[in-house]
Design a protein around this motif. Structure first.
Motif, mmCIF file in Angstrom:
data_model
loop_
_atom_site.group_PDB
_atom_site.id
_atom_site.type_symbol
_atom_site.label_atom_id
_atom_site.label_comp_id
_atom_site.label_asym_id
_atom_site.label_seq_id
_atom_site.Cartn_x
_atom_site.Cartn_y
_atom_site.Cartn_z
ATOM 1 N N ASP A 272 23.761 98.561 -13.628
ATOM 2 C CA ASP A 272 24.212 98.752 -12.237
ATOM 3 C C ASP A 272 23.400 99.850 -11.566
ATOM 4 N N ALA A 273 23.147 100.931 -12.311
ATOM 5 C CA ALA A 273 22.358 102.029 -11.753
ATOM 6 C C ALA A 273 20.877 101.674 -11.691
ATOM 7 N N SER A 323 20.890 101.077 -27.696
ATOM 8 C CA SER A 323 22.184 101.683 -28.023
ATOM 9 C C SER A 323 22.078 103.202 -28.093
ATOM 10 N N HIS A 324 20.958 103.706 -28.582
ATOM 11 C CA HIS A 324 20.760 105.161 -28.638
ATOM 12 C C HIS A 324 20.700 105.748 -27.231
ATOM 13 N N ALA A 325 19.983 105.081 -26.348
ATOM 14 C CA ALA A 325 19.742 105.635 -25.017
ATOM 15 C C ALA A 325 20.966 105.560 -24.118
ATOM 16 N N LEU A 326 21.954 104.755 -24.476
ATOM 17 C CA LEU A 326 23.121 104.582 -23.610
ATOM 18 C C LEU A 326 24.176 105.667 -23.780
ATOM 19 N N TYR A 327 24.011 106.522 -24.770
ATOM 20 C CA TYR A 327 25.046 107.522 -25.022
ATOM 21 C C TYR A 327 25.075 108.621 -23.977
ATOM 22 N N SER A 328 24.011 108.751 -23.206
ATOM 23 C CA SER A 328 23.986 109.791 -22.173
ATOM 24 C C SER A 328 23.209 109.300 -20.968
ATOM 25 N N GLU A 329 23.742 109.517 -19.786
ATOM 26 C CA GLU A 329 23.039 109.151 -18.559
ATOM 27 C C GLU A 329 21.733 109.925 -18.420
ATOM 28 N N GLN A 330 21.620 111.068 -19.082
ATOM 29 C CA GLN A 330 20.383 111.844 -19.012
ATOM 30 C C GLN A 330 19.206 111.081 -19.625
#
Length: 545
Positions: A272-273, A323-330
């Motif tokens: 979405d972003a 999956s690793h990258a989705l844990y933080s919006e940063q």
């Protein structure tokens, strides 16, 4: 995978499948449970050792970070049977030190030394009162890393629903081969991996650091490790903060399904972003973007891309990276850049960098010259320390699949449920459907992690049965309402299990864990660890701007 590198309700069909898998299973225990308080006299050589700190070698490291190692028995019930070394790293206290603060960043399977090196600035305030220390747990990173070689591919074949979809026996045979591959590529540490032994290692580290009590900050899986330590060594608990609280009671099958659902929700939030930006590799329509991600994963599974890092890059490799990258919006901008490299140029380097794995191809079987030494007796030196040896692997020798291999090994060791071959064969089709329904992207990946416990030794029931009503000082538990990996209800449930010692802080934000994303959480955790100031039980932190 639950890591600090930043749910929908279960469907009726999914609940039914999980019930079928769990029904009638005996409560199995690991033999080490009864020996968790093994005689201190047998372990004195480990408890009396001193850590030698020196400049960190290998990859580029911060100048003020120092590295060392601690030696632990490979088997705490037979401490003479052999040893292994655990890699450690430390930032010295800048103020008056009250001892050490140990950090575990989660996973399970995440190495702590590189995490502390590259995210150390987040913890610099804590050096006002502590030496801040982290470590690579047994089987992880430089500490006798486990690997499954081709075993993960075997297990993925068992869950793909392809040619053998109507032949559960073929799937079971692949799972057996997967377990054998993991054993062959991991060596003697594999039967002794898991949170019970990692907790014992924590206590050896505490003593080797010269601390009477363990001061500890654990994230995600690290909260499970902290809770187990509190149950095993309640008299040694100092100030303990647990952020992104893990479950202590739900079976692994249910954890996997909940995890797939949470990651799917996080992916949809990311898309979405992403589609609001012109740089999004999937265009500007979020529904189309979701379809394109599924198509990209399927395409890479059918036609993997050559990789500079060893084996070809598959769709399931991509799923693991996402999956690793989705844990933080940063991490979302980095994920977008990596996906652009992949989609437009066929370049896998960006997504590979997100996996957090090692460097060596996961295809070299365990060699006897590796660090874990199952038959080597430990003779005390005149100083009372175990005989030193070069037990840490070089950074370049850490297998690429170490993180997922360690994750599965630790989760399997911590879970007592082992469905019979008949139960898996009878329910495999329904399981595939349930996980696919939970997430068309992450379902197969998470199901594989669950099924790879088949063929392994029974896990322990200590965590599920014994980690409750701990008699320790107050500890701080942080739960985040929008956490895609460890839902807030797990914080509430774990706090109830731990009893009156648990104090809950309700973080109203999103993302996995709160310490790195919420100023309020950061301040309250630091105030507790540095000064012993606890928030009221049930108090909350609002969403940061």
């Amino acid at each position: 995978m639950r890591s600090t590198h930043r749910r929908r309700p279960l469907t009726g069909a999914a609940v039914a499948v999980l019930a079928l898998l769990g029904a009638g299973l005996p409560a199995l225990t690991a033999g080490a449970d009864d020996d968790r308080n093994a005689g201190r006299s047998d372990l004195s050589r480990f408890y009396d050792q001193k850590i030698k700190w020196s400049k960190c070698e290998g990859m580029e490291m911060p100048r003020d970070l120092r590295c060392g190692k601690v030696t632990v028995p490979i088997d705490y019930t037979r401490p003479q049977a052999g040893t292994l070394d655990l890699a450690m790293a430390r930032y010295r206290a800048t103020g008056d030190s009250r001892g050490s603060l140990l950090l575990n960043f989660g996973g399970p399977g995440g190495p702590g030394v590189p995490e502390l090196a590259y995210a150390g600035e987040d913890f610099m305030d804590l050096t006002k009162g502590y030496d801040v220390v982290s470590f690579d747990p047994r089987g992880v990173g430089r500490s006798s890393p486990v690997s499954c070689g081709d075993g993960t591919d075997e297990a993925l074949e068992a869950t793909d629903g392809g040619e053998d979809a109507d032949d559960p026996k073929a799937a079971l045979e692949r799972l057996r081969r997967a377990a054998a591959e993991c054993q062959e590529n991991s060596g003697p540490v594999l039967p002794h991996i898991g949170t019970l032994n990692a907790s014992r290692d924590l206590d050896v580290m505490r003593a080797a650091l010269g601390d009477e009590k363990l001061n500890y900050l654990g994230f995600s899986y690290g909260t499970r490790l902290g809770a187990v330590y509190a149950a095993q060594f309640p008299e040694k608990v100092g100030r303990m903060a647990l952020d992104g609280v893990d479950t202590l009671s739900e079976p692994l099958t249910e954890q996997g399904l909940v995890g797939a659902q949470g990651q799917q929700t996080a992916l949809e939030d990311y898309l979405d972003a992403c589609t609001e930006e012109l740089t999004c590799p999937f265009g500007q329509d979020s529904r189309s973007a979701r379809e394109q991600v599924v198509a990209l994963v399927d395409s890479l599974d059918e036609n993997p891309l050559p990789s500079d890092f060893g084996p070809d890059f598959t769709g399931q490799d991509l799923v693991g990276a996402i999956s690793h990258a989705l844990y933080s919006e940063q991490l979302w901008p980095m994920l977008t850049q990596a996906l652009n490299m992949l989609v437009h140029d066929g370049d896998t380097r960006g997504v590979m960098a997100l996996t957090g794995g090692g460097f060596a191809p996961p295809s070299t079987p365990y060699r006897g010259s590796a660090p874990a030494r199952p038959h080597e007796p430990v003779d005390p030196t005149p100083s009372g320390s175990p005989t030193p040896h070069d037990g840490l692997v070089d950074i370049e020798e850490i297998p690429l699949d170490n993180l997922p291999a360690a994750l599965m090994a630790i989760n399997c060791a911590d879970d007592p449920d082992r469905p019979t071959a008949k139960k898996i064969a009878d329910n495999l089709e329904d399981l595939r459907a349930a996980y696919e329904d939970a997430s068309p992207v992450f379902g197969r990946y998470r199901l594989t992690q669950v099924l790879m416990c088949y063929g392994r030794p029974p896990g322990t029931d200590f965590i599920r049965e014994e980690v409750r009503n701990v008699d320790t000082p107050k500890m701080l538990l942080v739960g985040t309402r929008g956490d895609p990996a460890t839902p807030y209800r797990w914080t509430v449930e774990t706090a109830k299990r731990l009893g009156s010692s648990a104090v809950v802080l309700d973080n109203k934000g999103k993302g996995h864990t709160g310490y790195g994303s919420s100023k309020c959480v950061h301040e309250k955790v630091d105030d507790f660890l540095l000064f012993g100031t606890l928030p009221d039980d049930g108090s909350s932190c609002g969403v940061d701007d």
